[in-house]
Design a protein around this motif. Structure first.
Motif, mmCIF file in Angstrom:
data_model
loop_
_atom_site.group_PDB
_atom_site.id
_atom_site.type_symbol
_atom_site.label_atom_id
_atom_site.label_comp_id
_atom_site.label_asym_id
_atom_site.label_seq_id
_atom_site.Cartn_x
_atom_site.Cartn_y
_atom_site.Cartn_z
ATOM 1 N N PRO A 354 55.135 29.838 47.297
ATOM 2 C CA PRO A 354 53.992 30.680 47.694
ATOM 3 C C PRO A 354 54.302 31.674 48.817
ATOM 4 O O PRO A 354 53.610 32.691 48.952
ATOM 5 C CB PRO A 354 52.950 29.648 48.152
ATOM 6 N N THR A 355 55.346 31.415 49.605
ATOM 7 C CA THR A 355 55.727 32.367 50.652
ATOM 8 C C THR A 355 56.033 33.734 50.055
ATOM 9 O O THR A 355 55.692 34.769 50.633
ATOM 10 C CB THR A 355 56.958 31.853 51.424
ATOM 11 N N LEU A 356 56.671 33.753 48.878
ATOM 12 C CA LEU A 356 56.960 35.010 48.187
ATOM 13 C C LEU A 356 56.009 35.216 47.010
ATOM 14 O O LEU A 356 55.407 36.262 46.864
ATOM 15 C CB LEU A 356 58.416 35.047 47.705
ATOM 16 N N GLY A 357 55.961 34.253 46.117
ATOM 17 C CA GLY A 357 55.017 34.310 45.004
ATOM 18 C C GLY A 357 55.320 35.362 43.958
ATOM 19 O O GLY A 357 54.415 35.844 43.271
ATOM 20 N N TYR A 358 56.589 35.711 43.779
ATOM 21 C CA TYR A 358 56.945 36.726 42.796
ATOM 22 C C TYR A 358 56.953 36.186 41.365
ATOM 23 O O TYR A 358 56.777 36.944 40.414
ATOM 24 C CB TYR A 358 58.346 37.295 43.083
ATOM 25 N N VAL A 359 57.183 34.890 41.237
ATOM 26 C CA VAL A 359 57.416 34.314 39.916
ATOM 27 C C VAL A 359 56.538 33.087 39.704
ATOM 28 O O VAL A 359 56.364 32.270 40.614
ATOM 29 C CB VAL A 359 58.908 33.913 39.758
ATOM 30 N N THR A 360 56.000 32.969 38.503
ATOM 31 C CA THR A 360 55.288 31.766 38.086
ATOM 32 C C THR A 360 55.954 31.235 36.813
ATOM 33 O O THR A 360 56.581 32.005 36.071
ATOM 34 C CB THR A 360 53.805 32.073 37.802
ATOM 35 N N PRO A 361 55.856 29.925 36.549
ATOM 36 C CA PRO A 361 56.561 29.336 35.405
ATOM 37 C C PRO A 361 56.269 30.004 34.071
ATOM 38 O O PRO A 361 57.145 30.063 33.201
ATOM 39 C CB PRO A 361 56.084 27.880 35.419
ATOM 40 N N ASP A 362 55.068 30.527 33.897
ATOM 41 C CA ASP A 362 54.731 31.160 32.619
ATOM 42 C C ASP A 362 55.557 32.423 32.366
ATOM 43 O O ASP A 362 55.713 32.853 31.214
ATOM 44 C CB ASP A 362 53.239 31.525 32.575
ATOM 45 N N MET A 363 56.125 32.990 33.437
ATOM 46 C CA MET A 363 56.912 34.216 33.294
ATOM 47 C C MET A 363 58.273 33.967 32.641
ATOM 48 O O MET A 363 58.903 34.872 32.130
ATOM 49 C CB MET A 363 57.108 34.894 34.644
ATOM 50 N N TYR A 364 58.737 32.704 32.693
ATOM 51 C CA TYR A 364 60.037 32.401 32.074
ATOM 52 C C TYR A 364 59.945 31.211 31.119
ATOM 53 O O TYR A 364 60.874 30.437 30.970
ATOM 54 C CB TYR A 364 61.118 32.178 33.150
ATOM 55 N N GLN A 365 58.815 31.106 30.473
ATOM 56 C CA GLN A 365 58.607 30.037 29.501
ATOM 57 C C GLN A 365 59.696 30.077 28.418
ATOM 58 O O GLN A 365 59.978 31.120 27.835
ATOM 59 C CB GLN A 365 57.222 30.153 28.846
ATOM 60 N N GLY A 366 60.333 28.940 28.183
ATOM 61 C CA GLY A 366 61.402 28.870 27.187
ATOM 62 C C GLY A 366 62.775 29.213 27.726
ATOM 63 O O GLY A 366 63.773 29.107 27.008
ATOM 64 N N LEU A 367 62.860 29.642 28.991
ATOM 65 C CA LEU A 367 64.127 29.985 29.605
ATOM 66 C C LEU A 367 64.497 28.924 30.652
ATOM 67 O O LEU A 367 63.610 28.357 31.307
ATOM 68 C CB LEU A 367 64.051 31.353 30.289
ATOM 69 N N SER A 368 65.767 28.663 30.843
ATOM 70 C CA SER A 368 66.185 27.654 31.805
ATOM 71 C C SER A 368 67.558 28.005 32.379
ATOM 72 O O SER A 368 68.298 28.793 31.809
ATOM 73 C CB SER A 368 66.234 26.256 31.168
#
Length: 371
Positions: A354-368
């Motif tokens: 949350p300090t940055l908050g640029y990315v949420t898990p839904d943004m890379y769904q299926g990627l690891s």
């Protein structure tokens, strides 16, 4: 008091003053050389800066090292391409042609995928302090040193300078304007992101950008900030500048980091006190370098305006579209090798925090990330 006594007292006071002054000088100068000290250690150090405030700052800083170390260490400064080509710097240091280099970390992404994550990439960490969190709170400095050590180099530290802007012959006001544009970029993820946006990308050293723009080999070029680009004459061969939205100077390289790296054998042979000095001094240099370039950049904008250059900024909708393109490329590069994966995982944790908050898990769904 007799004349003889007064004369003796004056001599005593003058002599005492000299002794006291000498002692004070010794206490204030930790690098004063002892009798019988070895000859000065001389390093040839080449930078990637071809001109402008970046080169001037580098040369002035190198010129200060001998005095700061009381003659123990000297840096001989060389500008871009003086001894080896810009893209040959890594091998030049590795093979001992140079003792050290001050270059752009991203230049080595083609051979070391992990270095693509040691400087800013499209929509990744966006401000200088975020990179410092990565290097000094998340273990990034040690990982960088591990990556370089495997290649025979010692990564001393990162060096801040600023964001990169794009100069072009035609206006770039949205992501759509990159389609079919012949664009110079530094390679790595940045090149792939612009290619996905429709640009025809090419990789060139900074010192060759002007001539490529002048000849029409390229239509546009990403390079550093306004001060250095003005010194290189980009205003003579382009009419437009493209930047990120207000508050973010660039989407693709908002924090273009340089570094200082030394041949590992040269580093290992350096006395411990000088190793500590160099590590501390790179932080000093980074601060001086960053401050000088930021000041010059802020002063340079008016020069471009007066020269009739049109300055455009991308919008928030472009941020979102670049983000969609960039995220899958992040993961693709992270999985090129274990070092890249290790570094990116640390940065992804930061971007999700949350300090940055640029990315949420839904943004890379299926990627690891494959560690």
């Amino acid at each position: 008091m007799s004349k003889e006594h007064a004369s003796s007292r004056r001599v005593f006071l003058k002599t005492s003053g000299l002794v006291a002054g000498s002692a004070a000088a010794l206490l204030a100068a930790p690098w004063v050389r002892k009798a019988g000290a070895a000859d000065t250690i001389i390093w040839k150090v080449q930078t990637s800066w071809p001109a402008g405030v970046g080169l001037e700052t580098f040369q002035n800083w190198c010129g200060s090292i001998k005095e700061k170390t009381g003659g123990q260490l000297e840096f001989q400064a060389f500008k871009a391409k003086d001894i080896v080509g810009d893209f040959e710097l890594f091998d030049g240091v590795k093979n001992g042609v140079l003792e050290a280099m001050n270059s752009f970390s991203l230049y080595w992404a083609g051979r070391l995928p992990a270095t693509a994550f040691l400087s800013s990439y499209t929509m990744g960490l966006r401000y200088p302090h975020e990179w410092d969190i990565f290097f000094y709170s998340k273990g990034g400095l040690q990982v960088a040193r591990d990556v370089y050590a495997a290649q025979g180099l010692y990564y001393v530290d990162r060096i801040h300078h600023g964001a990169n802007i794009i100069h072009s012959k035609t206006p770039i006001r949205s992501i759509e304007d990159f389609r079919d544009l012949k664009l110079r970029v530094p390679g790595g993820m940045i090149a792939e992101t612009f290619a996905k946006a429709g640009a025809k990308t090419t990789l060139l050293p900074g010192g060759e950008v002007f001539s490529a723009l002048e000849k029409g080999t390229i239509d546009a070029a990403d390079y550093t900030g306004p001060a250095v680009n003005w010194a290189l004459g980009f205003q003579q061969v382009t009419k437009y500048i493209s930047m990120g939205p207000p508050g973010l100077m660039a989407l693709h390289q908002p924090v273009d980091l340089m570094d200082f790296a030394v041949n590992m054998n040269v580093w290992n042979n350096l006395p411990d006190n000088l190793k500590r000095f160099v590590e501390d001094e790179i932080q000093v240099y980074s601060n001086i370098h960053f401050g000088a370039i930021q000041k010059a950049d802020m002063e340079a904008w008016q020069k471009f305006t007066d020269a009739g250059i049109e300055i455009n900024r991308l919008g928030q909708e472009d941020v979102e579209r670049f983000q969609e393109i960039a995220v899958p490329i992040w993961f693709e590069w992270a999985n090129k090798d274990k070092d890249a994966a290790r570094i990116f995982k640390l940065q992804l944790e930061m971007m999700e925090n949350p300090t940055l908050g640029y990315v949420t898990p839904d943004m890379y769904q299926g990627l690891s990330v494959d560690l």
